[in-house]
Structures are given as structure tokens and as C-alpha cells.
Design an enzyme around this catalytic site. Structure first.
Site, mmCIF file in Angstrom:
data_model
loop_
_atom_site.group_PDB
_atom_site.id
_atom_site.type_symbol
_atom_site.label_atom_id
_atom_site.label_comp_id
_atom_site.label_asym_id
_atom_site.label_seq_id
_atom_site.Cartn_x
_atom_site.Cartn_y
_atom_site.Cartn_z
ATOM 1 N N ARG A 41 21.935 2.309 4.739
ATOM 2 C CA ARG A 41 20.886 1.294 4.562
ATOM 3 C C ARG A 41 19.580 1.844 5.119
ATOM 4 O O ARG A 41 19.479 2.138 6.297
ATOM 5 C CB ARG A 41 21.258 0.000 5.294
ATOM 6 C CG ARG A 41 20.263 -1.136 5.025
ATOM 7 C CD ARG A 41 20.734 -2.437 5.630
ATOM 8 N NE ARG A 41 20.537 -2.486 7.073
ATOM 9 C CZ ARG A 41 20.925 -3.499 7.846
ATOM 10 N NH1 ARG A 41 21.550 -4.526 7.320
ATOM 11 N NH2 ARG A 41 20.709 -3.471 9.144
ATOM 12 N N SER A 110 26.307 -9.851 0.261
ATOM 13 C CA SER A 110 26.013 -10.615 1.489
ATOM 14 C C SER A 110 26.133 -12.108 1.206
ATOM 15 O O SER A 110 25.639 -12.598 0.191
ATOM 16 C CB SER A 110 24.594 -10.302 1.983
ATOM 17 O OG SER A 110 24.487 -8.954 2.375
ATOM 18 N N LYS A 139 17.750 -6.384 11.582
ATOM 19 C CA LYS A 139 17.398 -6.930 10.287
ATOM 20 C C LYS A 139 16.496 -8.139 10.530
ATOM 21 O O LYS A 139 16.953 -9.281 10.555
ATOM 22 C CB LYS A 139 18.657 -7.326 9.502
ATOM 23 C CG LYS A 139 18.357 -7.608 8.034
ATOM 24 C CD LYS A 139 19.632 -7.823 7.243
ATOM 25 C CE LYS A 139 19.296 -8.028 5.764
ATOM 26 N NZ LYS A 139 20.490 -8.285 4.953
#
Length: 212
Positions: A41, A110, A139
């Protein structure tokens, strides 16, 4: 669809936290310590940079059973020959993602609410990343934290295997596994730690105890 993967200790790489050791070396250490799945990511990286890093990660993972998942970049995931793609609710439609990556690649999604969990099509999505359990600085745009009770409610409605994510550490393994997940996803509990392999072993041991 691909069902041959192990979500139990799922490392999501963070390029900033990994800046001293690097994502490739962090992955090498985490795999040695017991990580079972790696997600690349890097929201700020170009597709070319993602592909370069992803190919290096594939070399690290060659010969292991650890799978490589690419976050939110279909082009990079395909170019790398990654094992899978993970998308958020805002990234793209799951059916479109499945169409683009084909039947054999793993698709993760998600999920933050009970309604979203109930709407999952198990013919399209392989696993759900459920959270955030806690607020997390890795995040900043995360949704409202759901806590362990929220995690359990959402997991009960998921028709596919679930992995818990969001501010989790080794000490949380018993609580998240009690909620019904099959995996624990971590970021800062491994990325940026002085000894990522030792940090991974600590989490792997906590998971082993939680699953007994």
C-alpha cells in the site's frame, strides 16, 4: 475464485514507517517472523514505482506460501503478477475489479459497516478487511472506529473470511479472534519497529495462542 491463502497475520506495508529499513527488507523480516500475507500500500507512489517495488517483493516471497496483495492499483497488480488486489469502498466497484483481474486473483474489500458486510457478493470477493477497530494514524482518512463489539457484529454478517484491521497489536489477538475473524492485519506493529522480525514473531505467537 482463489481460496488458497492464509490471512492469519496480514502485514500492510507503510512506506513512511518503513523508510529506514525499506518495504522490501521489512517484508523479508516479517516473512521470516511468520507473516502470512503482504499488502503493498503506497497511495503516493506512481504506478511505475508500485510495479518496481511489487516485483522486488515478489522475489522476496518466491518459494514461500506468503501471498502478495496490491492495494487499489489494478494496473500495478496485473503488471507485478501479484496474487491479489485489495480495494476500498470508494476505489471501484467490486464487480468491475473482479472483471479486470480475472477469476484467479484474490480480491479483498474493505468493509466498515454491517450494511456493507451484508451486501458482499461471495461470488466476487474473497475476503473482507473489517475495521478500523481503532483509530490509526497510518490511515488518516479512516472511517469511524468500530471497536471489538462492532467488529463482531460486522464479521457475523460477512459471507466470506474476514481480517480485522486498524490500530491492532499483538495484545489484541485474543479479542479480534474471539470476534470471529480468521486474520489480524497490522501496520505499525511491524513497520518501523526496531526489529520487524521479532515484532512479527510476537504477533504470530499471540495469534497462535488466540486460535487454540
Amino acid at each position: 475464485m482463489n481460496q488458497d491463502f492464509d490471512l492469519s497475520l496480514y502485514l500492510v506495508l507503510d512506506p513512511l514507517l518503513c523508510r529506514d529499513l525499506g518495504m522490501v527488507e521489512t517484508t523479508r523480516a516479517a516473512v521470516a517472523g511468520g507473516a502470512t500475507m503482504i499488502q503493498l500500500r503506497d497511495k503516493e507512489a506512481s504506478t511505475a514505482a508500485m510495479i518496481e517495488t511489487g516485483r522486488a517483493l515478489k522475489q522476496i516471497l518466491h518459494g514461500t506460501n506468503v501471498r502478495l496483495i496490491v492495494n487499489d492499483n489494478v494496473e500495478a497488480a496485473i503488471a507485478i503478477g501479484a496474487d491479489g488486489l485489495h480495494i476500498g469502498q470508494e476505489d471501484m466497484n467490486a464487480a468491475d475489479a473482479r472483471h479486470m483481474i480475472g477469476r484467479d486473483m484474490i480480491l479483498g474489500l474493505s468493509v466498515e459497516t454491517e450494511a456493507l458486510a451484508s451486501s458482499i457478493d461471495a461470488r466476487i470477493v474473497d475476503y473482507a478487511g473489517v475495521g478500523p477497530v481503532f483509530a490509526t494514524s497510518t490511515k488518516p482518512d479512516h472511517k469511524q472506529p468500530i471497536g471489538f463489539d462492532g467488529l463482531a457484529r460486522i464479521v457475523r454478517l460477512c459471507p466470506i473470511p474476514s481480517v480485522a484491521i486498524g490500530g491492532l497489536k499483538a495484545e489484541h489477538a485474543a479479542s479480534v479472534y474471539s470476534a470471529g475473524v480468521v486474520g489480524l492485519a497490522v501496520v505499525s506493529a511491524i513497520c518501523g519497529q526496531p526489529d520487524p522480525q521479532a515484532a512479527t514473531i510476537l504477533i504470530a505467537n499471540a495469534i497462535k495462542e488466540a486460535r487454540q
